[in-house]
Design a protein around this motif. Structure first.
Motif, PDB file in Angstrom:
ATOM      1  N   ALA A  51      -8.169  61.495  54.109  1.00  0.00           N
ATOM      2  CA  ALA A  51      -6.722  60.979  54.461  1.00  0.00           C
ATOM      3  C   ALA A  51      -6.779  59.513  54.121  1.00  0.00           C
ATOM      4  N   LEU A  74      -3.534  67.209  54.964  1.00  0.00           N
ATOM      5  CA  LEU A  74      -3.608  66.340  54.134  1.00  0.00           C
ATOM      6  C   LEU A  74      -2.496  66.010  53.533  1.00  0.00           C
ATOM      7  N   SER A 121      -9.184  67.915  56.002  1.00  0.00           N
ATOM      8  CA  SER A 121     -10.356  66.873  55.790  1.00  0.00           C
ATOM      9  C   SER A 121     -11.355  67.365  56.686  1.00  0.00           C
ATOM     10  N   LYS A 142      -3.821  61.868  49.298  1.00  0.00           N
ATOM     11  CA  LYS A 142      -5.015  62.148  49.390  1.00  0.00           C
ATOM     12  C   LYS A 142      -5.973  61.890  48.414  1.00  0.00           C
TER      13      LYS A 142
END
Length: 569
Positions: free
Chosen positions: A488, A456, A554, A461
């Motif tokens: 993201a 990320l 993520s 983020k």
């Protein structure tokens, strides 16, 4: 004796010790130097005692400074724009590359001790960037200034030039005047742009009415440019000329290699062509040694997994396998391990198809049909070269597997790769290609399976809510409301992708007597997995979930490369 003369004398001594010049020639050059205040290396070249390239490399070695061959260098339009042509010509310097993240401008010059020139460059930059000097041959600097400043270098500018002008298809492989051709500069600019953006592959893809350029960045393809198909034949010819291919052959696949100096360092490209219904498709794999090889500690392993890997590689004989799909970083991991083991006390030999990262102290051999050397015969020949450690690029068939295990059983440490989805999945694959369970048991040190996931972007983020399904996938209790994960978003720094860079996630299965006995008794996958879990084994899904919980990546990204559905059961 002054400090300058000490430096010159030391360089002279190095040249003599390497057999480049004789003591008499150095004395002549030093005498000449008393008449005119000129660099010793320049005098030796003028007198014909040595070539400029040799002097450049020796001086770089003496002072521990990087050198660059400007004849192989490709200009960076962003860097060239930072210094005006008049200043570059007056100071005899060439801007090579600009690193935006570090705010560093790499500049090639023949005398990196020219304080006056460095001061004037710093004054012009006015604190916008730090200067990183590298050594270049003086004769090459004038030619590079003419080429870099004499023609449009940006991709947009070159495309505009192509759209409004005509292309001389006969001069794609011209010598000194090649920069006059916009297609030559376009290919150079695209390669430079791809390397600066961290691309691992460059795709030139002809469609029915246009040509598409795509880069694979962080494992995902992105379309960069489109161009009218009229110009594809010239671009294809230029790439094939650079790669040493047959430009007349358009109906059969070809392979080649390109070596250039981009961003101030040597970059290799592995080139592959394939005929399609719309023309030849060309893909370049970027082999950037500086970014491709990292230390064992930089692989991103958790402490317990890192310790397990170090224990595995400390065993003197046996096989260590790295598994995963194409592009999952298996070669990087193997070379990180070899770098950890590499010193003068061991003989490391590799057999690859082809050799991607030339490395000092390691004997590297390419296995290919053209050299009539396959993996099985290559291993057989290597075992007569007194190796301690053998790396086999890939175990593809029974002959290769048989020779690899034979090397392991005769006191060698063997590393190789296998195309399977998991560490335990390597066992049925080995059985399928003909390796007996009794041979597998006792000869495999361990198996690692890996994937590459995007990290990320730390700047953009954002926190994400956790539903019951997400908690289950991550191994959290439904009542756990404190845990935070991220997703993201996208910003200017990450080109609105939401991700920046990649890291490896690995499952590490170390073999011991219990697992060996279970394999010899032809235990089931369920039995093997239960035994591995009892010894602290963590699957790719477990490691991926850990990376989601620590905010590195993520859940969507982990789900893209690892099957998490088993965690829902």
């Amino acid at each position: 004796m002054t400090g300058a003369h000490k430096k010159h004398l030391r360089i002279g001594e190095i040249l003599v010790s390497k057999g480049v010049t004789t003591p008499d020639q150095i004395r002549i050059a030093l005498t000449e130097q008393k008449k005119i205040r000129e660099h010793l290396g320049k005098i030796l070249v003028r007198l014909g005692f040595a070539t400029e390239s040799i002097i450049r490399d020796v001086i770089g070695g003496v002072i521990g400074q990087e050198t660059v061959d400007l004849r192989m260098a490709v200009a960076d339009a962003e860097a060239v724009a930072m210094l005006p042509r008049d200043l570059a010509r007056r100071l005899r310097v060439v801007p090579l590359t600009y690193n935006k993240g570090r705010r560093e401008l790499t500049v090639a010059m023949s005398d990196i001790f020219d304080v006056v020139a460095l001061d004037q460059i710093n004054t012009h930059l006015a604190g916008t960037a730090d200067v990183v000097p590298v050594i270049a041959g003086e004769a090459d600097i004038d030619r590079a200034i003419d080429n870099f400043y004499g023609f449009v270098l940006s991709v947009d500018g070159i495309l505009n030039e192509i759209e409004t002008g005509e292309i001389d298809y006969q001069s794609m492989d011209a010598g000194s005047d090649e920069y006059s051709q916009p297609v030559v500069r376009l290919v150079n600019a695209l390669l430079t742009d791809a390397v600066k953006r961290g691309a691992s592959d460059i795709h030139f893809e002809p469609e029915e009415g246009f040509l598409r350029f795509r880069y694979r960045i962080d494992g995902v393809l992105r379309q960069i440019r489109s161009l009218h198909k009229n110009y594809w034949s010239a671009i294809a010819v230029r790439v094939k000329v650079m790669a040493g291919m047959d430009i007349a052959e358009m109906r059969a696949p070809q392979d080649g290699r390109i070596s250039l100096t981009l961003s101030g360092r040597r970059i290799d490209f592995r080139v592959s062509t394939l005929p399609t219904i719309h023309g030849e498709n060309i893909v370049l794999r970027v082999l950037d040694r500086q970014k491709g090889i990292v230390s064992l500690e930089e692989l991103g392993l958790r402490d317990d997994a890192l310790n397990t890997v170090k224990l595995m590689v400390s065993r003197p004989e046996g096989i260590i396998l790295v598994t995963g799909p194409t592009g999952s970083g298996k070669t990087t991991t193997l070379y990180s391990i070899l770098g950890y083991l590499n010193d003068e006390s061991v003989n490391i030999m590799t057999l690859e198809d082809p050799v991607e990262y030339p490395t000092t102290l390691i004997r590297q051999t390419s296995a290919s049909e053209t050299t009539r050397l396959d993996f099985a015969n290559g291993i057989r020949s290597m075992m007569r070269q007194d190796p301690d450690i053998i790396l086999v690029g890939e175990i593809r068939d029974e002959d290769t597997a048989s020779m690899a295990f034979r090397a392991a059983m005769t006191g060698h440490q063997v590393f190789s790769t296998l195309h399977t989805n998991s560490a335990l999945g390597a066992l049925p694959r080995l059985l399928d290609i003909g390796v007996k369970p009794d041979i597998i048991a006792g000869n495999i040190i361990g198996i690692m399976a890996q994937r590459l996931v995007r990290k990320l972007c730390p700047r953009c983020k954002v926190k994400s809510d956790l539903g019951d399904v997400e908690r289950h996938l991550l191994g959290l209790k439904i009542t756990d409301k404190q845990q935070v994960i991220y997703r993201a978003k996208g910003c200017e720094e990450c080109e609105n992708q939401g991700y920046s860079g990649r890291l490896a996630i690995l499952e590490v299965l170390q073999f011991d007597d219990d697992i060996d006995e279970l394999i010899a008794r032809r235990g089931t996958q369920r039995d093997l997995l239960r035994m591995a879990f009892s010894k602290g084994f963590r699957t790719l899904a477990d490691v991926g979930a850990y990376r989601v919980l620590d905010g590195t990546t993520s859940l969507e990204e982990i789900s893209r490369v690892v099957d998490l559905t088993n965690r829902l059961k």
